[in-house]
Design an enzyme around this catalytic site. Structure first.
Site, PDB file in Angstrom:
ATOM      1  N   SER A   1      63.412  27.062 -23.455  1.00 52.22           N
ATOM      2  CA  SER A   1      61.960  27.093 -23.271  1.00 52.22           C
ATOM      3  C   SER A   1      61.422  25.680 -23.219  1.00 52.22           C
ATOM      4  O   SER A   1      61.984  24.760 -23.829  1.00 52.22           O
ATOM      5  CB  SER A   1      61.289  27.849 -24.426  1.00 52.22           C
ATOM      6  OG  SER A   1      59.878  27.727 -24.371  1.00 52.22           O
TER       7      SER A   1
ATOM      8  N   TYR B   1      59.792  28.816 -33.400  1.00 53.60           N
ATOM      9  CA  TYR B   1      60.267  29.173 -32.062  1.00 53.60           C
ATOM     10  C   TYR B   1      60.707  27.923 -31.311  1.00 53.60           C
ATOM     11  O   TYR B   1      61.803  27.874 -30.732  1.00 53.60           O
ATOM     12  CB  TYR B   1      59.161  29.890 -31.285  1.00 53.60           C
ATOM     13  CG  TYR B   1      59.541  30.279 -29.884  1.00 53.60           C
ATOM     14  CD1 TYR B   1      60.335  31.394 -29.641  1.00 53.60           C
ATOM     15  CD2 TYR B   1      59.103  29.530 -28.789  1.00 53.60           C
ATOM     16  CE1 TYR B   1      60.693  31.752 -28.344  1.00 53.60           C
ATOM     17  CE2 TYR B   1      59.449  29.880 -27.498  1.00 53.60           C
ATOM     18  CZ  TYR B   1      60.244  30.995 -27.282  1.00 53.60           C
ATOM     19  OH  TYR B   1      60.594  31.338 -26.000  1.00 53.60           O
TER      20      TYR B   1
END
Length: 276
Positions: A143, A156
């Site tokens: 990501s 995250y």
């Protein structure tokens, strides 16, 4: 259509929806045999049925990748069913948005377990299978959040930064082996992972162009084919993220601006969901 993966056996985690399901369909369209793994057996069966309808070859393997023993059974079952493994796509993901202090400790641990520990375990376990085939590919869906620290996405982002670092180091370890390791690092994607939790997603996320699951999945296939170390989408967002990481003062300066811009876009997305 190109048939880059004819005769290849591909395992995709998190394959019941979003990028995982899109990648499964694209691999099958290029004549790969696809093993779909996720916790939801019913959703996996739906994806398999869709692939079957278009004359692809796929099978579901319900698996909780947070369980290392289940990861081992997954690989054993796929190799037994199809005679080997050529490609592993670590796509399964988990998130719980908000400040670290507002999150239960078990929830934070789960994010790390699914996003970082599971790919590490699966990668370690799949290497002997890939070596038996004379080579192969591992693609980690990371990501842009792993390229620069962002508030309300701390755990995250840490899991995705760790996944990128693991993959980059492993690629060096495996140089010359015929096994490639790649990362695909997307920004926001128009999938339930974001859209079903839109109220909890920080506004700055929506200041960036939204990709589709199919666009990200296409990069997964390209990476499996050529072993490029990392692909980022949107490219400009990736450049900005890396610049912000290198110059923390700039990141702090830009964040309030992105938050304001993103909130306006977020409201448009929310209204579009209401009218669906």
């Amino acid at each position: 259509m190109s048939k880059r993966f004819k005769g290849k056996v591909v395992i995709i985690t998190g394959a019941s929806s979003g990028v995982g399901a899109a990648a499964a369909k694209l691999f099958a369209a290029e004549d790969a045999t696809v093993a779909l793994a996720a916790r939801s057996a019913d959703k996996l069966h739906e994806v398999v049925a869709d692939i079957d309808k278009h004359h692809g070859r796929a099978q579901s393997f319900p698996t909780d990748v947070a369980d290392p023993d289940a990861c081992a059974r997954l690989l054993e079952s796929v190799a037994e069913a199809f005679g080997g493994i050529d490609i592993l796509v670590n796509n399964a993901g988990a998130n719980s948005r908000g400040t670290v202090e507002s999150q239960p400790a078990a929830g934070l641990a789960h994010i790390i377990q699914v996003n970082l520990l599971a790919p590490i375990v699966l990668t370690r376990l799949v290497l002997p299978y890939l070596r038996k085939r004379g080579g192969g590919a591992i693609v980690n869906v990371a990501s842009i959040a792993g390229q620069t620290p962002m508030p309300h996405e701390a755990t995250y982002g840490a899991s995705k930064a760790g996944l990128r670092s693991f993959g980059f180091a492993l690629a060096d370890e495996l140089e010359g082996s015929g096994i490639t390791v790649s990362a695909v690092s997307p920004g926001p994607i128009d999938t339930p992972f974001i859209m079903d939790e839109i109220d909890d997603v920080p506004g700055y996320v929506f200041a960036n162009p939204m990709s589709t699951a199919e666009e990200v999945a296409a990069l997964v296939l390209d990476s499996a084919a050529d072993g490029t170390l990392e692909r980022t989408i949107p490219v400009m967002t990736g450049y900005m993220a890396q610049l912000g990481s290198a110059v923390p003062a700039l990141r702090k300066l830009l964040l309030p601006i992105l938050e304001r811009q993103g909130q306006a876009a977020k409201e448009k997305y929310r209204l579009s969901l209401i009218h669906i």
